[in-house]
Design an enzyme around this catalytic site. Structure first.
Site, PDB file in Angstrom:
ATOM      1  N   ASP A   1       6.875   1.339  -0.579  1.00 26.07           N
ATOM      2  CA  ASP A   1       5.732   1.712  -1.401  1.00 26.07           C
ATOM      3  C   ASP A   1       4.759   0.545  -1.548  1.00 26.07           C
ATOM      4  O   ASP A   1       5.171  -0.591  -1.787  1.00 26.07           O
ATOM      5  CB  ASP A   1       6.241   2.151  -2.779  1.00 26.07           C
ATOM      6  CG  ASP A   1       5.133   2.634  -3.690  1.00 26.07           C
ATOM      7  OD1 ASP A   1       4.442   3.588  -3.308  1.00 26.07           O
ATOM      8  OD2 ASP A   1       4.971   2.067  -4.783  1.00 26.07           O
TER       9      ASP A   1
ATOM     10  N   GLU B   1       3.615   1.915   3.478  1.00 24.10           N
ATOM     11  CA  GLU B   1       2.358   2.432   2.959  1.00 24.10           C
ATOM     12  C   GLU B   1       1.375   1.260   2.900  1.00 24.10           C
ATOM     13  O   GLU B   1       1.418   0.455   1.977  1.00 24.10           O
ATOM     14  CB  GLU B   1       2.551   3.030   1.559  1.00 24.10           C
ATOM     15  CG  GLU B   1       1.267   3.594   0.972  1.00 24.10           C
ATOM     16  CD  GLU B   1       1.389   3.929  -0.503  1.00 24.10           C
ATOM     17  OE1 GLU B   1       0.659   4.828  -0.962  1.00 24.10           O
ATOM     18  OE2 GLU B   1       2.186   3.279  -1.207  1.00 24.10           O
TER      19      GLU B   1
END
Length: 559
Positions: free
Chosen positions: A205, A248
């Site tokens: 993330d 990401e």
């Protein structure tokens, strides 16, 4: 940079499916999706052709940020099940040929995490340096906040000690100090724990924030975040030779190369192509493929161990932050003119079907394109049936409504009362009565069957995941024509028409031996001869698309 072993690069031609356990399927009838419900639906994912299941956060949480505010990295939220349930999910998925990866969220913790609760007690606390603090009032950082509707600074003053702690996201999510060797050890323990339970890797993330150095203590020259990312890659590879890190990373292409690890590719294995995605929507808004064509030409070539992840929609707002202000406004005007459809001034909180007014011709063209580009396709749950958002749900959560399984009560998601569901279901044109899995699986003309056919065609052409892209010049700006080429000589042409007008598409292919033909992989294996110069002319309908495999005279027939 250290050179790493390539191992089994299964992610190069995987089909990834992202799901939120909480909103996927409720097995025990309490209103919340759970791990046993996910296990019950593994057969469904296998039928769709999925080879990798990406699970959004399932850890214990303070429930302020949909699971991303974690209070324990070594557990499962009790609402979702137990670690025993998780191991059974992994076993069931493996038996169906599906790998599982999980969200890896170590940029921050919840402020309810035991580390932070201890750290804020005293400046001398053993966990104090697990986080980033300053004893002098920070400068104005309001222009840098990620969620401007909720925060006005990257720093929050803690009244106990009078110092400020760093939080790139919400104030209830204090940033971890990744430069601290003790934090690095905790990260390794976390990665090792989940690898031991059977996961095949991690979706990492907010990677750029994970390694941000703004305000971090110590000499910047002592801690190299990119070198540390290589250390993380080396660690998981030692524990599991074919483990994957899917990052990401929403930055410009040049900076993405850095996160891949440079020429040696010893950083992230995969990264989402945010630049390509944003230019896809700009091309859709303009009915002109030129801007996407340029983005694909700018897309850097990668080493053999690295891969692009192609996606149409993810679980957050549809960010358009890398477009210019005027370009972003074009997309807003086309697909989200109502301010309630927009978020943070940079994105849309909508799904594709509603943005396109339910036009399945355009929807099919978009997903055909996403699967035909070199890289690994990633689906967000519900995309396979054309689910839309529910704008009655606030913020980014509008696209995270419960999965629509049937036309019955609660869309077949749960037997609980509707008030107990995690979020309300949409009504109107995209309600479960009109859009659901059960109806579409019984209709071979449905969008579900279209996506399933795309998935299987992609898997039958594994070279797509190993190829590079060449964008062909076209006289019609609405047409994107690209060639996927693989070192063995395999090649496939993708044609996609962004316009409501049909057209003829001239093609000239290089390095094609005489006698070669183009085989339409999506339309009955129809064959089209190439002339001696590698030329042909193909017809595209309004929003039409074709996958044309180059079949050389000495190639075996396509079955």
């Amino acid at each position: 940079m250290r050179k790493i072993e390539t191992g089994d690069l299964w992610w190069k031609n995987a089909v990834v499916y992202c799901a939120d356990i909480e909103t996927f399927y409720d097995w025990n009838g309490d209103g919340t999706g759970d791990i046993r419900g996910m296990t019950e639906r593994i057969e469904y994912l296998a039928d769709l052709g999925i080879t990798c299941l990406w699970l959004m956060p399932l850890y214990p949480t303070a429930r302020k940020d949909d699971g991303y505010d974690i209070t324990d990295f070594f557990g499962v939220d009790p609402r979702l099940g137990t670690l025993g349930d998780f191991v059974e999910l992994i076993r069931t998925a493996r038996a169906s040929g599906i790998r599982v990866i999980v969200d890896f969220v170590m940029n921050h913790t919840s402020d309810a995490h035991p580390w932070f609760k201890s750290a804020r007690r005293s400046t001398d606390d053993a966990y104090r340096d697990y986080y980033v603090w300053t004893d002098s009032e920070p400068p104005d950082t309001s222009a840098d906040v990620v969620f401007p509707d909720q925060e006005d600074s990257l720093w929050e003053r803690d009244p106990k000690t009078g110092e400020w702690y760093l939080h790139h996201f919400y104030k209830h999510q204090p940033d971890l100090n990744i430069a601290n060797p003790k934090v690095q050890e905790e990260i390794s323990r976390t990665l090792g724990f989940w690898l031991q339970l059977g996961v095949s890797g991690f979706r990492v993330d907010a990677v750029p924030f994970l390694f941000a150095r703004d305000g971090a203590p110590g000499d910047p020259g002592v801690f190299d975040p990119y070198e540390y990312l290589c250390d993380v890659r080396s660690f998981i590879t030692r524990r599991l030779g074919d483990a994957v890190l899917l990052g990401e990373v929403n930055v410009e292409y040049e900076d993405q190369k850095t996160f891949f690890g440079g020429p040696d590719g010893d950083g992230l294995n995969m990264q989402f192509d945010f630049i390509g995605m944003q230019h896809l929507y700009l091309s859709l808004a303009r009915a002109d493929a030129s801007t996407l064509a340029q983005a694909l030409r700018d897309r850097p070539a990668l080493d053999v161990t690295s891969q692009w992840a192609n996606f149409v929609r993810n679980h957050d707002e549809l960010t358009l932050d890398k477009l210019s202000d005027s370009e972003r406004q074009e997309v807003f005007d086309a697909f989200g003119p109502d301010p309630d459809m927009q978020l943070y001034g940079r994105g849309l909180r909508r799904r594709l079907p509603a943005m396109l007014g339910g036009d399945e011709r355009r929807m099919r063209m978009v997903y055909s394109l996403a699967f035909s580009l070199p890289g690994t396709p990633v689906l967000f749950y519900g995309e396979e049936i054309g689910m839309a958002e529910n704008l009655d749900i606030p913020g980014r959560l509008a696209v995270r409504s419960p999965m629509q399984w049937t036309s019955g009560d609660n869309a077949g998601f749960s037997t609980a009362s509707a008030r107990r569901l995690p979020r309300p279901l949409p009504d109107g044109l995209y309600s479960p009565e009109r859009v659901n899995v059960a109806d579409q699986r019984h209709d071979h003309r449905s969008f579900w069957w279209f996506i399933r056919d795309l998935v299987y065609t992609y898997r039958q052409q594994p070279e797509i995941g190993w190829s590079t892209v060449e964008v062909l010049d076209q006289p019609n700006p609405a047409v994107l024509a690209h060639v996927c080429r693989e070192p063995s000589g395999w090649a496939m042409v993708g044609l996609h028409n962004f316009s409501a007008d049909g057209c003829l598409v001239p093609l000239t292919l290089t390095d094609v031996p005489p006698g070669s033909v183009l085989v339409d992989l999506l339309d009955g294996r129809a064959e089209f001869p190439l002339d001696d110069g590698g030329g042909a002319e193909m017809r595209l309908d309004a929003y039409g698309y074709r996958w044309l495999r180059v079949l050389r005279p000495d190639d075996p027939p396509i079955i």
